[in-house]
Design a protein around this motif. Structure first.
Motif, PDB file in Angstrom:
ATOM      1  N   ALA A 495      -0.434 -10.364 -22.754  1.00 22.24           N
ATOM      2  CA  ALA A 495      -1.860 -10.591 -22.527  1.00 22.24           C
ATOM      3  C   ALA A 495      -2.300  -9.899 -21.250  1.00 22.24           C
ATOM      4  N   GLY A 662      -3.260 -13.418 -31.385  1.00 19.51           N
ATOM      5  CA  GLY A 662      -3.723 -12.452 -30.397  1.00 19.51           C
ATOM      6  C   GLY A 662      -3.973 -11.077 -30.975  1.00 19.51           C
ATOM      7  N   ASP A 707      -5.054 -12.140 -25.297  1.00 23.55           N
ATOM      8  CA  ASP A 707      -3.947 -13.054 -25.563  1.00 23.55           C
ATOM      9  C   ASP A 707      -2.766 -12.233 -26.056  1.00 23.55           C
TER      10      ASP A 707
END
Length: 854
Positions: A495, A662, A707
């Motif tokens: 991330a 993500g 993320d």
């Protein structure tokens, strides 16, 4: 004695000058001269016009005789005494006009000839008194009628001595904006002969003159004062020093509000200006320095803040260990360390002062200011980098640099935080006026101290992030192998968060029977805590997978583990080394999601179960993309609902895509849109998994993800009839010999004769155990892989064999021990109808083209 005809008429004596201007110009005053005894020795026409006495009637008479009343004789005597004492006098005196009326005059008396010799003040005063008694001293008397002077009784002649010596600068200009009077303060800034009779444009620099002229013109026209106009300028006495001034402009008006001129007042506000600049610089530093947790960026912010507010060139050099995030040795640096330039800024375009030759000349150890600063741990200042200074002359290269770039002054401050030296900050002035002074040193130290804390925080963060990423890399799989069942490829992107690590993970786990497990999961949160939890869960999944548990049962066991972890966090951790329990962290770990799939290349069945995770994408050989409708299941850690498996039959060459949220979800894109983009990206044909994955990542991630993002691709293979051989056997002890024979013929057909003896022993033992301890029909299956041979025996029993060490006198119990020693691994797995006992041997010499023997 001098008569009125002997002296030239002074400007303003005639009536031609305006009354208003004469009222405010000292040059228009009546003038007389007295000797040391108070006798009139000079009388001007202006004096005659003022009092009516011609010179012939006054010269040689005592000045006391001109006083109007007897009481003023005492004042005259006092004036005489003050003159004899060597001091001047000013005040209001009543004098008798020739026509008999009394005229109130504003008078100023000052000594004009016979100045004292050099010496102390007491000696000077004694000489003045001596000459006054002898009649050799002369005094000048200036007089104006008080009623014609603005301000009434407080006349210009009374105020002029005080204004001349006032602590602030004052100047008077006429209506043509020419200087007619300045006090001592302004005279020290610019000599009197360069001011009187001239305009501001002829006296001040062009920029200041334009500002003065514009404001004075406006004040003269409107009468509205201009207050506190500030400007900066070098002084006449020292052009290398820049000072700040505050100017206020006022209009002078005579009787009947007639415009007379302008007067302005100048106050030196250098200290206030410097204090404001220092405060503004520190405030700017608080806002600009430390905007990120990057060491190099923070060092550059320090240089950007210092130039041009403090210096013309600034450079920040940090220890190499600091840039790597390591912990430097506390205290000053006692040797020549390895340093790297981390930030620099110059008022010159391209920053030529930062060239290699310049850096070597300015910072050459051990005599450089940087080296001395690091050694002492204190700031080092070279206030004057003149060509003859010792620091310059000791190194010809330094002298060349000083001349080339015009270096005037240099200052080096240590970059220290929490007792640790991190580097040094160098500040150089070349264009800016004035050398570095004590206030500049304190300002630089305060500036560097604030930046040092930010740099140290960034260093600590760098160290923690490096440790977290290293731990995460070690916890994630380094190489993935799908064996004969799958071709696999993976992508992981941390991330774009301060920590840069998270809890996403994936894995490929080889299972018995040539099967392969695919895992993808996501731990809630970021940082070391999430990475550590991810490592624990990945290890737990591998351990449970080795038990050959079905996907739904594996997730149930993993859910119990997560619940235990959360309870531990909520109640406080285990006791520390000192006996004290670690504090509870109820918000540290909030749960995880997981998808677990098992693919069997023999049956081409894929069994899946998920715990709150996104479903996989399945790409058929024809390019069709689908997301199977799998039961969602609760996230790990809730323990509320059971997990349900689903079984899919996959054609050979199908593509499985497992991913985390993500990859498909961002701040401006929901999960549904992300999955749609993933579907389109996977549908694009590619020759390799790497090409397909790169296309998918490029379509979904346009920059660092908010993320963690993980993608795992697997292309399926099927084990055909040439790689699998299976026989159904009755539960008769006599069938053991037949099983050995069938296995031997098959190995010969597969040209795997080196494994014949071991395989016959394994088959004999496994079939015998199935007959003795199992029930129902028995199935023997051999699976040939690229690097392994797997032997499996199916039965309908539920009792699992256990390895034990038989005693010397025991007649049995050694079979499984022999199997464990002769094979690479062995085990038991349960099915819906019974169990399978299997053993795996490694091989690498068998040819690829072999048939199955019936």
């Amino acid at each position: 004695m001098t008569s009125e005809t002997d002296r030239p008429e002074r400007p303003g004596d005639g009536a031609g000058d305006g009354a208003g201007r004469a009222a405010c110009d000292i040059a228009a005053a009546a003038t007389a001269e007295l000797d040391g005894r108070g006798t009139v020795v000079s009388w001007t026409r202006a004096a005659e016009r003022l009092l009516g006495y011609p010179a012939g009637e006054v010269l040689g008479r005592g000045a006391v005789e001109l006083l109007a009343v007897r009481g003023d004789a005492e004042r005259a005597a006092a004036v005489a005494r003050w003159c004899r004492a060597g001091d001047g006098w000013s005040g209001s005196v009543a004098v008798r006009h020739r026509d008999g009326r009394a005229v109130q005059l504003a008078v100023q008396v000052s000594r004009v000839v016979g100045s004292a010799d050099d010496g102390d003040e007491k000696g000077q005063r004694a000489a003045v008194r001596a000459r006054a008694v002898a009649g050799g001293e002369r005094w000048s008397v200036l007089a104006l009628e008080e009623r014609r002077v603005p301000g009434g009784a407080v006349s210009q002649l009374m105020l002029e001595p005080f204004l001349a010596q006032a602590p602030v600068g004052m100047a008077v200009l006429d209506t043509e904006l020419r200087y007619v009077w300045v006090n001592d303060v302004l005279e020290r800034l610019i000599p009197l002969e360069r001011r009187l009779g001239r305009t501001v444009g002829e006296v001040l620099p062009a920029e200041e003159a334009a500002a003065f002229d514009e404001r004075m013109t406006r004040v003269l026209a409107t009468g509205v004062p201009v207050m506190d106009y500030e400007f900066r300028s070098p002084t006449y006495a020292d052009p290398t020093q820049e000072r700040a001034y505050s100017v206020s402009f006022f209009r002078l008006a005579g009787p009947h509000s007639r415009k007379v001129g302008i007067w302005y007042m100048v106050i030196d506000v250098t200290e206030r200006w410097r204090a404001q600049e220092r405060l503004a610089l520190l405030n700017d530093a608080s806002a600009r320095i430390g905007s990120t947790l990057d060491v190099t960026r923070t060092a550059q912010e320090l240089a950007d803040t210092a130039v041009p507010a403090l210096a013309d060139f600034a450079a920040v050099d940090l220890l190499d260990s600091v840039l790597r995030g390591e912990e430097p040795v506390p205290g000053p640096v006692d040797s020549t360390p390895t340093m790297r330039r981390s930030g620099q800024r110059s008022v010159r375009e391209g920053c030529p002062e930062a060239g290699p030759a310049v850096g070597e000349a300015v910072q050459r150890a051990p005599s450089s200011a940087v080296a001395r600063c690091l050694l002492s741990g204190e700031s080092v200042v070279e206030p004057q980098l003149a060509a003859g200074s010792s620091w310059v002359t000791e190194d010809p290269q330094r002298a060349d640099v000083v001349r080339e770039f015009g270096f005037r002054s240099m200052m080096v401050a240590p970059v220290r935080a929490r007792g640790i030296t991190l580097g040094a900050a160098t500040f150089v002035r070349s264009r800016r006026l004035g050398p570095f002074a004590a206030d500049d040193v304190r300002l630089a130290e305060e500036l560097v101290a604030r930046a040092a804390v930010c740099i140290d925080n960034a260093r600590r963060f760098t160290r923690e992030r490096t440790a977290a990423r290293m731990m995460q890399r070690n916890l994630l799989p380094h190489a993935l192998a799908g064996g004969s069942a799958l071709d696999v490829a993976s992508w992981y992107y941390p991330a774009d968060a301060p920590t840069g690590v998270g809890g996403d993970w994936f894995d490929v786990i080889p299972l018995s029977g040539a099967r392969v497990a695919l895992v993808v999961g996501d731990v809630v949160g970021h940082g070391i805590d999430a990475a550590a939890t991810m490592g624990r869960l990945r290890t737990a999944v591998r351990t449970l997978a080795n038990l050959d548990l079905p996907p739904d049962e594996l997730l149930a066991r993993l859910d119990d583990l997560v619940i235990g972890l959360m309870e531990t966090r909520r109640d406080g951790g285990p006791a520390a080394v000192g006996g004290e329990p670690t504090p509870a962290t109820p918000m540290g770990f909030m749960g995880a999601t997981c998808l677990y799939a098992v693919y069997d290349p023999v049956s081409r069945l894929c069994t899946m179960a998920r715990a709150g995770h996104l479903p996989p994408a399945v790409v058929a050989p024809d390019g069709t993309v689908a997301f199977p409708d799998l039961p969602a299941g609760p996230p790990l850690g809730l323990g509320a609902m059971p997990f349900e498996p689903a079984e899919l039959e996959l054609a050979e060459g199908s593509l499985l895509a497992l991913y985390t949220n993500g990859l498909v979800e961002t701040g401006d894109r929901d999960i549904g849109l992300g999955m749609s983009r993933l579907s389109r990206a996977l549908a694009v044909p590619g020759t390799t998994l790497e090409e397909i994955g790169e296309n998918a990542v490029a379509a979904l991630l346009t920059g660092p993800p908010p993320d963690d993002a993980a993608l795992l691709l697997a292309r399926t293979h099927a084990l055909g009839t040439g790689q699998v051989a299976s026989w159904d056997l009755p539960t008769d002890p006599a069938v053991v010999a037949r099983a050995r024979a069938l296995a031997g013929r098959q190995l010969s057909a597969w040209r795997m004769e080196p494994l014949l003896f071991t395989t016959e022993l394994v088959v004999s033992e496994l079939v015998t155990n199935a007959i003795r301890h199992g029930s129902g029909p028995i199935t023997l299956r051999l699976i040939r892989q690229d690097a392994a041979l797997i032997c499996e025996v199916f039965d309908t029993g539920s009792t699992a064999p256990h390895l034990r060490h038989a005693r010397t006198t025991d007649e049995g119990g050694r079979g499984l021990l022999i199997v464990a020693q002769l094979t690479r691994r062995w085990g038991t797995r349960y099915t819906a109808n019974g169990k399978i006992i299997w053993a795996e041997q490694g091989h690498r010499d068998a040819p690829a083209d072999a048939a199955v023997v019936a």
